[in-house]
Design a protein around this motif. Structure first.
Motif, PDB file in Angstrom:
ATOM      1  N   LEU A 114       0.848  -1.111  -0.054  1.00 12.57           N
ATOM      2  CA  LEU A 114       0.032  -0.062   0.042  1.00 12.57           C
ATOM      3  C   LEU A 114       0.919   1.089  -0.111  1.00 12.57           C
ATOM      4  N   GLU A 115       1.970   1.055   0.811  1.00 14.68           N
ATOM      5  CA  GLU A 115       2.833   2.295   0.894  1.00 14.68           C
ATOM      6  C   GLU A 115       3.377   2.945  -0.882  1.00 14.68           C
ATOM      7  N   GLY A 116       3.620   1.705  -1.554  1.00 19.82           N
ATOM      8  CA  GLY A 116       4.072   1.539  -2.936  1.00 19.82           C
ATOM      9  C   GLY A 116       3.034   2.476  -3.846  1.00 19.82           C
ATOM     10  N   GLN A 117       1.969   1.925  -3.387  1.00 22.54           N
ATOM     11  CA  GLN A 117       0.759   2.684  -4.429  1.00 22.54           C
ATOM     12  C   GLN A 117       0.367   4.202  -3.913  1.00 22.54           C
ATOM     13  N   ARG A 118       0.954   4.718  -2.794  1.00 19.14           N
ATOM     14  CA  ARG A 118       0.606   5.914  -2.768  1.00 19.14           C
ATOM     15  C   ARG A 118       0.828   7.141  -3.339  1.00 19.14           C
ATOM     16  N   PRO A 119       2.061   7.196  -3.998  1.00 18.38           N
ATOM     17  CA  PRO A 119       2.103   8.350  -4.937  1.00 18.38           C
ATOM     18  C   PRO A 119       0.955   8.261  -6.008  1.00 18.38           C
ATOM     19  N   ALA A 120       0.254   7.231  -6.369  1.00 19.59           N
ATOM     20  CA  ALA A 120      -0.803   7.207  -7.546  1.00 19.59           C
ATOM     21  C   ALA A 120      -2.273   7.610  -6.833  1.00 19.59           C
ATOM     22  N   LEU A 121      -2.202   7.958  -5.568  1.00 16.45           N
ATOM     23  CA  LEU A 121      -3.571   8.090  -5.071  1.00 16.45           C
ATOM     24  C   LEU A 121      -3.629   9.706  -4.782  1.00 16.45           C
ATOM     25  N   PRO A 122      -5.115  10.069  -4.531  1.00 11.62           N
ATOM     26  CA  PRO A 122      -5.131  11.560  -4.433  1.00 11.62           C
ATOM     27  C   PRO A 122      -4.778  11.831  -2.964  1.00 11.62           C
ATOM     28  N   ALA A 123      -4.711  12.855  -2.749  1.00 11.47           N
ATOM     29  CA  ALA A 123      -4.409  13.183  -1.112  1.00 11.47           C
ATOM     30  C   ALA A 123      -5.475  12.651  -0.225  1.00 11.47           C
ATOM     31  N   PRO A 124      -6.716  12.913  -0.285  1.00 12.58           N
ATOM     32  CA  PRO A 124      -7.521  12.206   0.695  1.00 12.58           C
ATOM     33  C   PRO A 124      -7.227  10.803   0.769  1.00 12.58           C
ATOM     34  N   ALA A 125      -7.268  10.022  -0.355  1.00 14.60           N
ATOM     35  CA  ALA A 125      -6.897   8.825  -0.224  1.00 14.60           C
ATOM     36  C   ALA A 125      -5.574   8.405   0.301  1.00 14.60           C
ATOM     37  N   GLN A 126      -4.540   9.205   0.436  1.00 15.53           N
ATOM     38  CA  GLN A 126      -3.306   8.817   0.712  1.00 15.53           C
ATOM     39  C   GLN A 126      -3.376   9.014   2.459  1.00 15.53           C
ATOM     40  N   ARG A 127      -4.206   9.874   2.800  1.00 15.65           N
ATOM     41  CA  ARG A 127      -4.277  10.060   4.184  1.00 15.65           C
ATOM     42  C   ARG A 127      -5.037   8.673   4.751  1.00 15.65           C
ATOM     43  N   LEU A 128      -6.059   8.256   3.955  1.00 10.85           N
ATOM     44  CA  LEU A 128      -6.721   7.053   4.433  1.00 10.85           C
ATOM     45  C   LEU A 128      -5.825   5.918   4.267  1.00 10.85           C
ATOM     46  N   ALA A 129      -4.845   5.715   3.184  1.00 11.36           N
ATOM     47  CA  ALA A 129      -3.843   4.674   3.216  1.00 11.36           C
ATOM     48  C   ALA A 129      -2.856   4.750   4.237  1.00 11.36           C
ATOM     49  N   ASP A 130      -2.654   6.142   4.730  1.00 10.31           N
ATOM     50  CA  ASP A 130      -1.552   6.068   5.878  1.00 10.31           C
ATOM     51  C   ASP A 130      -2.521   5.418   7.067  1.00 10.31           C
TER      52      ASP A 130
END
Length: 238
Positions: A114-130
């Motif tokens: 999931l950390e590797g997918q993070r750059p492809a996600l929009p900012a709100p989704a990045q926070r949820l991924a975190d």
């Protein structure tokens, strides 16, 4: 007025990106890379000492090294040092590898993916991924003690190795220019991704609470929530 609104939107987008890059998960990932570098540096240092020791023993007890042997030893030291220092880190796990990994390793493997997918996600989704990554780190010890044949283990593996990767990969297949646009009166792909990640985050919290309380049977009856919400009974993605 339109230009001012567009400027404000652009500024907010830049702020979101800056916040995303300085999230606790990104700081931890950077720290992990730094720790990995210094670990390789330590191994390279000891490897060079090993080459020096081997050269000294050969020169003392077997045969004098001479100028050629000395330079050969220097070349060997350089190769060993830079070879270890430049050794690539373990590649990012794939969903197929995650699905086959042992249950105790499943949270950390999913967290790395999931950390590797993070750059492809929009900012709100990045926070949820975190947030999902933080939960995965926290519940790792719980699942390490769980019997792999338990329904809870099956539902967790399905959520991490099938439903979460499918959600992210489906989003990544949407052309970047179309990700913010709502289609057919529904939500935009960006919003669908955020909502899906929010469901995953809530499911992880529910699983953790039920494992902690020992109520494993509920997981078997509630585990299809994400599948029904985003695929429907006919199995087709909405």
């Amino acid at each position: 007025m339109v230009d001012s609104r567009a400027t404000m939107d652009r500024a907010e987008e830049i702020l979101d990106r800056v916040r995303a890059r300085t999230s606790p998960r990104q700081i931890k990932a950077h720290r992990r890379r730094v720790v990995g570098f210094f670990r390789r540096l330590k191994y390279a240092f000891f490897a060079v000492l090993g080459v020096m020791l081997a050269g000294g023993l050969i020169g003392t007890f077997i045969t004098p090294l001479g100028i050629g042997g000395f330079f050969l030893m220097l070349v060997a030291m350089a190769i060993v040092f830079f070879g270890i220092l430049g050794w690539p880190q373990a590649p990012e796990p794939t969903p197929e590898q995650i699905a086959k990994s042992d249950l105790p390793l499943l949270p950390s493997q999913t967290e790395r993916w999931l950390e590797g997918q993070r750059p492809a996600l929009p900012a709100p989704a990045q926070r949820l991924a975190d947030e999902i990554g933080i939960k995965l780190e926290a519940i790792g010890p719980q699942f390490a003690q769980l019997n792999p044949r338990e329904p809870a283990a099956h539902e967790f593996r399905k959520l991490m190795a099938e439903e979460l990767p499918e959600l992210v990969e489906n989003y990544k297949r949407v052309p970047e220019a179309m990700r913010r646009d709502a289609r057919n009166g529904g939500a935009s792909p960006d919003k669908q991704l955020v909502e899906g990640l929010r469901v995953v985050d809530e499911e992880l919290l529910r699983m953790s609470e039920q494992i902690a309380s020992g109520d494993l049977n509920k997981l078997a009856t509630q585990g299809r929530y994400l599948e029904l919400k985003y695929r429907g009974e006919d199995g087709e993605t909405r």
